[in-house]
Design a protein around this motif. Structure first.
Motif, short mmCIF file in Angstrom:
data_model
loop_
_atom_site.label_atom_id
_atom_site.label_comp_id
_atom_site.label_asym_id
_atom_site.label_seq_id
_atom_site.Cartn_x
_atom_site.Cartn_y
_atom_site.Cartn_z
N ASN A 80 29.54 27.88 32.46
CA ASN A 80 30.21 27.27 33.61
C ASN A 80 31.74 27.28 33.46
OD1 ASN A 80 27.74 26.72 34.91
ND2 ASN A 80 27.55 24.77 33.82
N PHE A 81 32.24 28.41 33.06
CA PHE A 81 33.68 28.55 32.82
C PHE A 81 34.44 28.71 34.13
CE2 PHE A 81 37.38 31.35 32.15
CZ PHE A 81 38.10 30.59 31.22
N THR A 82 35.60 28.03 34.25
CA THR A 82 36.47 28.15 35.42
C THR A 82 37.89 28.43 34.96
OG1 THR A 82 35.13 26.65 36.78
CG2 THR A 82 37.42 26.97 37.44
N LEU A 83 38.51 29.42 35.60
CA LEU A 83 39.90 29.76 35.32
C LEU A 83 40.64 29.90 36.64
CD1 LEU A 83 42.28 30.76 33.51
CD2 LEU A 83 41.30 33.07 33.74
N THR A 84 41.75 29.18 36.79
CA THR A 84 42.64 29.34 37.94
C THR A 84 44.02 29.69 37.40
OG1 THR A 84 41.39 27.71 39.24
CG2 THR A 84 43.62 28.26 39.98
N ASN A 85 44.54 30.84 37.83
CA ASN A 85 45.82 31.32 37.30
C ASN A 85 46.87 31.43 38.39
OD1 ASN A 85 47.64 32.51 35.37
ND2 ASN A 85 47.26 34.47 36.40
N ASN A 86 48.01 30.79 38.16
CA ASN A 86 49.16 30.90 39.05
C ASN A 86 50.37 31.52 38.35
OD1 ASN A 86 48.19 29.46 41.55
ND2 ASN A 86 47.84 27.85 40.02
N GLY A 87 50.20 31.89 37.09
CA GLY A 87 51.30 32.45 36.32
C GLY A 87 50.95 33.83 35.80
N THR A 88 51.22 34.08 34.53
CA THR A 88 50.94 35.38 33.92
C THR A 88 50.07 35.19 32.69
OG1 THR A 88 53.02 36.35 34.67
CG2 THR A 88 51.93 37.41 32.81
N ILE A 89 48.95 35.93 32.67
CA ILE A 89 48.10 36.01 31.50
C ILE A 89 48.27 37.42 30.95
CG2 ILE A 89 45.75 35.89 30.60
CD1 ILE A 89 45.09 34.01 32.95
N TRP A 90 48.83 37.54 29.76
CA TRP A 90 49.25 38.83 29.22
C TRP A 90 48.60 39.06 27.86
CZ3 TRP A 90 51.61 43.34 30.03
CH2 TRP A 90 52.09 44.05 28.93
N ALA A 91 48.11 40.27 27.65
CA ALA A 91 47.66 40.70 26.33
C ALA A 91 48.47 41.90 25.90
CB ALA A 91 46.17 41.04 26.36
N GLY A 92 48.97 41.88 24.68
CA GLY A 92 49.79 42.97 24.20
C GLY A 92 49.03 44.27 24.03
N HIS A 93 47.72 44.17 23.81
CA HIS A 93 46.88 45.37 23.70
C HIS A 93 46.15 45.59 25.01
CE1 HIS A 93 46.74 45.39 19.01
NE2 HIS A 93 47.83 45.95 19.49
N GLY A 94 44.79 45.41 25.03
CA GLY A 94 44.01 45.83 26.18
C GLY A 94 43.30 44.75 26.96
N ARG A 95 42.86 43.65 26.31
CA ARG A 95 42.01 42.70 27.01
C ARG A 95 42.69 41.34 27.10
NH1 ARG A 95 36.26 42.95 24.92
NH2 ARG A 95 37.11 42.00 23.05
N ALA A 96 42.90 40.89 28.35
CA ALA A 96 43.55 39.61 28.59
C ALA A 96 42.55 38.48 28.74
CB ALA A 96 44.44 39.69 29.82
N VAL A 97 41.45 38.72 29.47
CA VAL A 97 40.45 37.68 29.73
C VAL A 97 39.09 38.20 29.29
CG1 VAL A 97 39.35 36.23 31.46
CG2 VAL A 97 41.77 36.80 31.69
N LYS A 98 38.49 37.52 28.32
CA LYS A 98 37.22 37.93 27.72
C LYS A 98 36.11 37.01 28.19
CE LYS A 98 35.21 38.92 23.15
NZ LYS A 98 35.45 38.82 21.67
N LEU A 99 35.21 37.57 29.01
CA LEU A 99 34.08 36.80 29.55
C LEU A 99 32.74 37.40 29.13
CD1 LEU A 99 35.50 36.16 33.13
CD2 LEU A 99 35.10 34.43 31.38
N LEU A 100 32.73 38.19 28.07
CA LEU A 100 31.48 38.79 27.62
C LEU A 100 30.43 37.71 27.35
CD1 LEU A 100 33.71 40.99 26.88
CD2 LEU A 100 32.11 41.74 25.12
N ASN A 113 42.63 34.28 40.57
CA ASN A 113 44.01 34.69 40.29
C ASN A 113 44.78 34.61 41.60
OD1 ASN A 113 46.06 35.75 38.52
ND2 ASN A 113 45.79 37.76 39.50
N ASN A 114 45.61 33.59 41.72
CA ASN A 114 46.28 33.32 43.00
C ASN A 114 47.43 34.29 43.26
OD1 ASN A 114 44.70 31.23 44.13
ND2 ASN A 114 45.57 29.77 42.65
N ALA A 115 48.04 34.17 44.43
CA ALA A 115 48.99 35.17 44.92
C ALA A 115 50.15 35.41 43.96
CB ALA A 115 49.51 34.76 46.29
N ASP A 116 50.58 34.38 43.25
CA ASP A 116 51.69 34.53 42.30
C ASP A 116 51.20 34.85 40.89
OD1 ASP A 116 53.62 34.02 44.22
OD2 ASP A 116 53.51 31.85 43.90
N GLY A 117 49.90 35.01 40.74
CA GLY A 117 49.32 35.22 39.43
C GLY A 117 49.27 36.68 39.03
N LYS A 118 49.31 36.91 37.71
CA LYS A 118 49.17 38.26 37.17
C LYS A 118 48.30 38.19 35.92
CE LYS A 118 52.57 41.26 37.06
NZ LYS A 118 53.82 42.01 36.69
N ILE A 119 47.32 39.08 35.86
CA ILE A 119 46.51 39.27 34.67
C ILE A 119 46.76 40.69 34.22
CG2 ILE A 119 44.19 39.27 33.68
CD1 ILE A 119 43.38 37.30 35.90
#
Length: 290
Positions: A17-37, A47-53
């Protein structure tokens, strides 16, 4: 942020039951920013209008937003992007939706921008593969009213059995100059068996993919296709696909790219049951090969 090994800035693997709301920047220096495996329950990512993943390098099997294998029976996974999801490096696989096969329903809505690669790169910095949904058998509904782009293979649906794309926006190959098909005699005729030089790769296994287009689906590269189904290998077939078009589906430049092409397998099982519905003022540039 840059998690362990510069990946997994948000690590929700096997969460419930994971919830994520992003209005900023979620950054990964390599390849994977958000891991939901393996995440289960009612999973929601907004990911809202001002958000970046985003992520910044090229690594195999590390998607910027990685849902591979997520969900269990009765779960609903909801992903909404109003902002930007991107990796502008020379990379593969931006959104991982492979092997989702445990009975969940996945609803992905994009009103923003999903972008891979940088079209001014040279031939040594190739990139492709935005949505990788190989071997997913759960119900997946992908609704795009925004913009999705890469050099090719924006969707890869091989082995999927219940994937629906509803597009009222733009799904396109960008202007990357190094994915043209020049092989064959005459030059470019090898496109007739080039299933992966395409914007949407329905695939050479699986069944039941549905594409409903009222927007634009377009290729760019020389002799590239907009939509491919099947391949010329033995038993390479994706049956019972449905394409409904009231918008524009267009091939790339050259004489051999097609808006839609069904590539027959060399032997054994062949692609069958494809339905193409033409509605309103539909346009097909480059023709259809059945």
């Amino acid at each position: 942020a840059c998690g362990g090994g510069c990946d997994n800035s948000v690590d929700a693997q096997n969460s419930v039951n994971f919830t994520l709301t992003n209005n900023g920047t979620i950054w990964a220096g390599h390849g994977r920013a958000v891991k939901l495996l393996g995440a289960t329950g009612n999973v929601t990512v907004t990911n809202n209008a001002d958000g970046k993943i985003a992520a910044g390098e090229r690594l195999n099997d590390l998607d910027v937003l990685d849902l591979d294998g997520a969900g269990s029976s009765g779960d609903t996974i909801t992903i909404v992007n109003h902002g930007t999801i991107e990796n502008t490096a020379r990379n593969w696989d931006l959104i991982g939706m492979s092997e989702i096969d445990n009975g969940a329903i996945v609803n992905f809505t994009n009103t923003g921008t999903i972008r891979q690669g940088t079209e001014t790169f040279g031939s040594g910095n190739k990139y492709w593969g935005v949505v990788d949904a190989k071997d997913s058998t759960d119900e997946i509904n992908f609704n795009n009213s925004g913009t999705m782009q890469s050099s090719r293979r924006i969707f890869m649906l091989r082995g999927s059995t219940n994937f629906t794309i509803t597009n009222s926006g733009t799904i396109k190959q960008d202007n990357f100059a190094h994915h043209g098909i020049n092989g064959g005699t005459p030059s470019g005729s090898a496109a007739a068996t080039s299933y992966d030089y395409t914007t949407i790769e329905v695939g050479k296994t699986g069944s039941g993919a549905t594409i409903k287009n009222s927007g634009t689906i377009s290729a760019f590269g020389a002799n590239n296709h907009a939509i491919t189904i099947g391949d010329d290998e033995a038993n390479a077939a994706h049956s019972n696909a449905t394409i409904e078009n009231s918008g524009t589906i267009s091939a790339g430049s050259g004489d051999y790219g097609r808006a839609i092409i069904i590539i027959p397998s060399a032997s054994g099982t062949i692609t069958s049951g494809t339905t193409i519905k033409v509605k309103e003022e539909a346009e097909f540039t480059g023709g259809i090969d059945l």
